[in-house]
Scaffold this active site. Structure first.
Site, PDB file in Angstrom:
ATOM      1  N   ASP A 187     -14.170  52.833  -4.289  1.00  0.00           N
ATOM      2  CA  ASP A 187     -14.867  51.861  -5.222  1.00  0.00           C
ATOM      3  C   ASP A 187     -15.659  50.944  -4.900  1.00  0.00           C
ATOM      4  OD1 ASP A 187     -16.249  51.090  -7.579  1.00  0.00           O
ATOM      5  OD2 ASP A 187     -15.440  51.475  -8.649  1.00  0.00           O
ATOM      6  N   LYS A 217     -24.231  44.089  -9.056  1.00  0.00           N
ATOM      7  CA  LYS A 217     -24.125  43.580  -9.149  1.00  0.00           C
ATOM      8  C   LYS A 217     -24.802  42.210  -7.882  1.00  0.00           C
ATOM      9  CE  LYS A 217     -20.977  44.529 -12.067  1.00  0.00           C
ATOM     10  NZ  LYS A 217     -20.814  45.501 -12.478  1.00  0.00           N
ATOM     11  N   TRP A 249     -10.313  48.819 -13.962  1.00  0.00           N
ATOM     12  CA  TRP A 249     -11.307  48.962 -14.856  1.00  0.00           C
ATOM     13  C   TRP A 249     -11.656  49.974 -16.381  1.00  0.00           C
ATOM     14  CZ3 TRP A 249     -16.767  52.374 -14.020  1.00  0.00           C
ATOM     15  CH2 TRP A 249     -18.004  51.903 -14.901  1.00  0.00           C
TER      16      TRP A 249
END
Ligand code: LMR
Length: 393
Positions: free
Chosen positions: A206, A241, A125
């Site tokens: 993560d 999300k 990311w």
């Protein structure tokens, strides 16, 4: 500070695109950059479970006084049930401002209590490196994605992890690897956890997309492998999300020690560090998530909504692969349906990405990452046409 002598900072690789998109006057522009879920009409709605929880909070909330530094115990337990399936007596959880807040907090702890070297996947990311560099960590890349096979570069990945030194840390993506959408199998997770234990390094996992690969339960596979190994690790959770709480900045950092005693020590340092970074967490998003997770009826509604988001993304993956194949593109598109999560790592070059933005007003991340969750039946043809044209460039 003398701003006139300071060079401007570059725009953010992902959120900077959103700014450029907003400023783009062209009608029909399409934003497939930032990882935000959109429904078939192109909206990012507030989930029904969230709206229902907010109603409850509006009626029951009695104060806006500070939360404790770690957030409420209720929230910590709800997070542990979500990420482990049950509370864990080796784990200390603090409520953080989003997943980014959790990662930054983890970065500070690693700077203080590890060798100071953090290994990150290549690619990862776009914000990971910025966050951990800001914490003063030394970053090393480990190979992850094989662009030729569009799969995990398994031999190189494990060979690299074999060289991680005791005391180092390794950042892993629990599921829906961002940006590649390529995840480890259960057997590969077991192997990674065994390596961590044998070689004395710790993992930072993560967990930003729980529920977007297979299901909330199945997506725990990596966390479960580490939990079963008995080794120390950390989990950074984001509820941007899966609860659609993006702007509420809702996340958590959980540290898992080798026994219950380590938990109190870990919590003392989590609190000391959080207090310096942001003092205490923003309440609203966390209260929504814990209200949903503690209420069976709302949890059921939420799981259905999450399943529906995942199913819609899967249908957009299929339509994208089919649309490109129909246009006769010179590319095997099967990887699009195999990748997990919101993104498709398209393999488009920087020139092709620039062509899409400059000529077609279609925004995707510079690495070639497409937010499949931003595709809709209405924009699909335009996107397929433009990608097919870009591939001829
Ligand atoms: C993304 O990768 O697009 C998301 O995680 C949003 C962000 O903050 O970059």
């Amino acid at each position: 500070m003398m701003w006139k002598n300071v060079a401007a900072a570059p725009a953010d690789a992902i959120l900077g695109l959103t700014e450029a998109f907003k400023n783009d006057p062209r009608p029909g522009k399409i934003n497939l950059g930032v990882g935000i879920y959109k429904d078939a009409s192109g909206a990012t709605p507030v989930l029904d479970a969230v709206k229902a929880a907010e109603k409850i909070l509006l009626e029951q909330e009695t104060t806006k006084s500070y939360l404790p530094i770690a957030g409420t115990p209720d929230y910590g337990i709800a997070v542990q049930k979500l990420i482990f399936g049950a509370p864990c007596d080796r784990a200390a959880t603090v409520h953080t401002p989003g997943g980014t807040g959790a990662l930054r907090l983890a970065g500070e702890l690693l700077k203080s209590f590890s060798s100071g070297t953090l290994w990150v996947s290549n690619p990862t990311w776009a914000n990971h490196k910025n966050i951990f560099t800001a914490s003063g960590l030394i970053l090393q890349d480990y190979p992850y994605y094989n662009a030729n096979t569009q799969r995990l570069d398994e031999d190189a990945f494990f060979a690299s992890l074999e060289t991680v030194l005791p005391g180092d840390s390794v950042l892993l993506h629990a599921c829906c690897h961002n940006p590649t959408g390529v995840d480890l199998s259960s057997a590969q997770w077991d192997r990674v956890a065994a390596l961590a234990k044998t070689n004395g390094w710790s993992a930072l996992i993560d967990f930003a997309y729980q529920g977007f690969s297979e299901s909330v339960d199945a997506d725990r596979v990596g966390v479960e492998a580490f939990l079963a190994s008995g080794t120390e690790f950390m989990v950074a959770s984001s509820f941007s999300k899966n609860f659609g709480l993006y702007r509420e900045r809702t996340g958590a950092l959980t540290t898992i020690g080798t026994d219950a005693e380590a938990k109190a020590t870990a919590m003392s340092h989590l609190k000391k560090t959080a207090r310096v970074l942001y003092s205490n967490p923003p309440a609203h998003g966390g209260m929504i998530a814990s209200t949903i997770l503690q209420n069976a009826e709302l949890s059921t509604i939420w799981i259905h909504e999450l399943d529906a988001m995942r199913d819609r993304i899967a249908s957009m993956r299929a339509a994208l692969a089919e649309g490109l194949a129909e246009r006769g593109v010179n590319m095997d598109c099967s990887f699009i349906t195999k990748q997990k999560g919101m993104f498709s790592f398209s393999g488009l070059t920087k020139e092709q990405v620039d062509f899409l933005r400059e000529e077609k007003a279609i925004y995707i991340v510079g690495s070639g990452r497409i937010n499949v969750a931003g595709l809709t039946p209405d924009n699909m043809n335009a996107v397929c046409d433009a990608i097919a044209e870009s591939l001829d460039k």
